[in-house]
Design a protein around this motif. Sequence first.
Motif, PDB file in Angstrom:
ATOM      1  N   LYS A 115       0.881  -1.177   0.000  1.00 56.79           N
ATOM      2  CA  LYS A 115       0.000   0.000   0.000  1.00 56.79           C
ATOM      3  C   LYS A 115       0.906   1.211   0.000  1.00 56.79           C
ATOM      4  O   LYS A 115       1.639   1.459   0.962  1.00 56.79           O
ATOM      5  CB  LYS A 115      -0.893  -0.001   1.246  1.00 56.79           C
ATOM      6  CG  LYS A 115      -1.828   1.212   1.312  1.00 56.79           C
ATOM      7  CD  LYS A 115      -2.962   1.077   0.303  1.00 56.79           C
ATOM      8  CE  LYS A 115      -4.042   2.141   0.515  1.00 56.79           C
ATOM      9  NZ  LYS A 115      -3.612   3.513   0.161  1.00 56.79           N
ATOM     10  N   VAL A 116       0.902   1.944  -1.096  1.00 54.75           N
ATOM     11  CA  VAL A 116       1.840   3.057  -1.280  1.00 54.75           C
ATOM     12  C   VAL A 116       1.396   4.260  -0.469  1.00 54.75           C
ATOM     13  O   VAL A 116       0.237   4.670  -0.511  1.00 54.75           O
ATOM     14  CB  VAL A 116       1.946   3.426  -2.779  1.00 54.75           C
ATOM     15  CG1 VAL A 116       2.890   4.614  -2.967  1.00 54.75           C
ATOM     16  CG2 VAL A 116       2.419   2.228  -3.594  1.00 54.75           C
ATOM     17  N   GLY A 117       2.342   4.832   0.283  1.00 56.16           N
ATOM     18  CA  GLY A 117       2.067   6.047   1.022  1.00 56.16           C
ATOM     19  C   GLY A 117       2.510   7.285   0.277  1.00 56.16           C
ATOM     20  O   GLY A 117       1.824   8.312   0.260  1.00 56.16           O
ATOM     21  N   ALA A 118       3.665   7.193  -0.373  1.00 56.68           N
ATOM     22  CA  ALA A 118       4.208   8.324  -1.115  1.00 56.68           C
ATOM     23  C   ALA A 118       5.179   7.809  -2.165  1.00 56.68           C
ATOM     24  O   ALA A 118       5.792   6.748  -2.005  1.00 56.68           O
ATOM     25  CB  ALA A 118       4.913   9.298  -0.176  1.00 56.68           C
ATOM     26  N   ALA A 119       5.296   8.566  -3.248  1.00 51.29           N
ATOM     27  CA  ALA A 119       6.219   8.211  -4.324  1.00 51.29           C
ATOM     28  C   ALA A 119       6.783   9.501  -4.916  1.00 51.29           C
ATOM     29  O   ALA A 119       6.023  10.417  -5.248  1.00 51.29           O
ATOM     30  CB  ALA A 119       5.514   7.391  -5.394  1.00 51.29           C
ATOM     31  N   ALA A 120       8.091   9.565  -5.049  1.00 53.44           N
ATOM     32  CA  ALA A 120       8.733  10.797  -5.507  1.00 53.44           C
ATOM     33  C   ALA A 120       8.924  10.801  -7.020  1.00 53.44           C
ATOM     34  O   ALA A 120       8.994   9.759  -7.673  1.00 53.44           O
ATOM     35  CB  ALA A 120      10.077  10.971  -4.812  1.00 53.44           C
ATOM     36  N   VAL A 121       9.017  12.002  -7.556  1.00 48.57           N
ATOM     37  CA  VAL A 121       9.303  12.220  -8.976  1.00 48.57           C
ATOM     38  C   VAL A 121      10.815  12.186  -9.167  1.00 48.57           C
ATOM     39  O   VAL A 121      11.567  12.687  -8.327  1.00 48.57           O
ATOM     40  CB  VAL A 121       8.750  13.586  -9.433  1.00 48.57           C
ATOM     41  CG1 VAL A 121       9.151  13.900 -10.864  1.00 48.57           C
ATOM     42  CG2 VAL A 121       7.232  13.622  -9.268  1.00 48.57           C
ATOM     43  N   ASN A 122      11.251  11.580 -10.267  1.00 44.41           N
ATOM     44  CA  ASN A 122      12.680  11.657 -10.565  1.00 44.41           C
ATOM     45  C   ASN A 122      12.914  11.759 -12.065  1.00 44.41           C
ATOM     46  O   ASN A 122      12.000  11.616 -12.867  1.00 44.41           O
ATOM     47  CB  ASN A 122      13.459  10.502  -9.929  1.00 44.41           C
ATOM     48  CG  ASN A 122      13.136   9.160 -10.552  1.00 44.41           C
ATOM     49  OD1 ASN A 122      13.504   8.897 -11.688  1.00 44.41           O
ATOM     50  ND2 ASN A 122      12.442   8.311  -9.804  1.00 44.41           N
TER      51      ASN A 122
END
Length: 349
Positions: A41-48
């Motif tokens: 369950k994803v809480g946060a995901a960053a842009v790269n």
Amino acid sequence: MKKIPKKMNGVYLMGHGDINMLEFRKDIPVPTPGPNEVLIKVGAAAVNNTDINTRKAWYSKKNGDSNDASWSGEAMKFPRIQGADVCGHIVSVGKDVSRKRVNERVIIEPCLKEANGHTLPQPWYFGSECDGGFSEYTVVSSRHAFAIESDLSDVELASFPCSYSTAENMLSRSHVTKGETVLITGASGGVGSATVQLAKARAARVIAITSKTKKEKVLKIGADEVILRDENIIEKLGENSIDVVIDLVAGKQWPDLINALKPRGRYAVAGAIGDPHVKLDIRTLYLKDLSFFGCTILEENIFPNLIKLIENKDISPLVSATFPLKDIAKAQQLFLDKKHVGKIVLKVV
């Protein structure tokens, strides 16, 4: 624990192109973990940078033919859920994974050596050759989901995986040690700012290249000295003055980076946002006994070492901005504007 739904919110990349190829959806099927996989369950995901390079087919070397435009040099399959920088909790496991892993808080190692229960002949990048974390749920091989004990938020932890593992890999491959002088290009970006912190953790002297508007922020995160992008590197530092160059930019200043290296100096690269095509006088390479390191695939010890550094609070998260997942286009545009220092993170919950 809440029941796992059958559908989820997420962002599909529908094909190569501009930001309009990103489509926020509410009807994406929730993936099912295979025998050796975990459902997160994803809480946060960053842009790269890789997200954007992949979307634009920047990795292709065939003049617009996108058949080699993924991270591994293969054709992309669409629609694709991107997102390599992920923090979340394991909510389900495959039949060959211990149920003790359920509820573990994890961050994902983005350089994948196993997928679908098989060892990969050529590593994949999470969110490129397989679906990633720009969605409410994601699956990955259990070996690539690293448990972490930290009081940092999901947003803060999502700022680490790609940038800091890439930075640590370059520093490790180029054997940076205490007291050496390290020159870092693109020092205000996610990988660059991570490299500044990690090089200082190795007790190296750090000289960072950045813009005038970001100078003070880069000094604040640990750089000993800053050179502005429009300044002449050789005039500022002199030839044969640097032990190690960590390069994320390449471009027209590249010959000066090589000339600034001391004899037996080391050059490590993991990006080319300035221009991937550079001029090299091969005599400089061999007469100075230089060592070059192209850094993509993570060494086995890199991610476990990163987990320890985070848990010991030897490094700190550097989050520039946050957006809800549905505003991914705004987040990527801010990333492309290059006015930030650190990471831009998407909140998934």
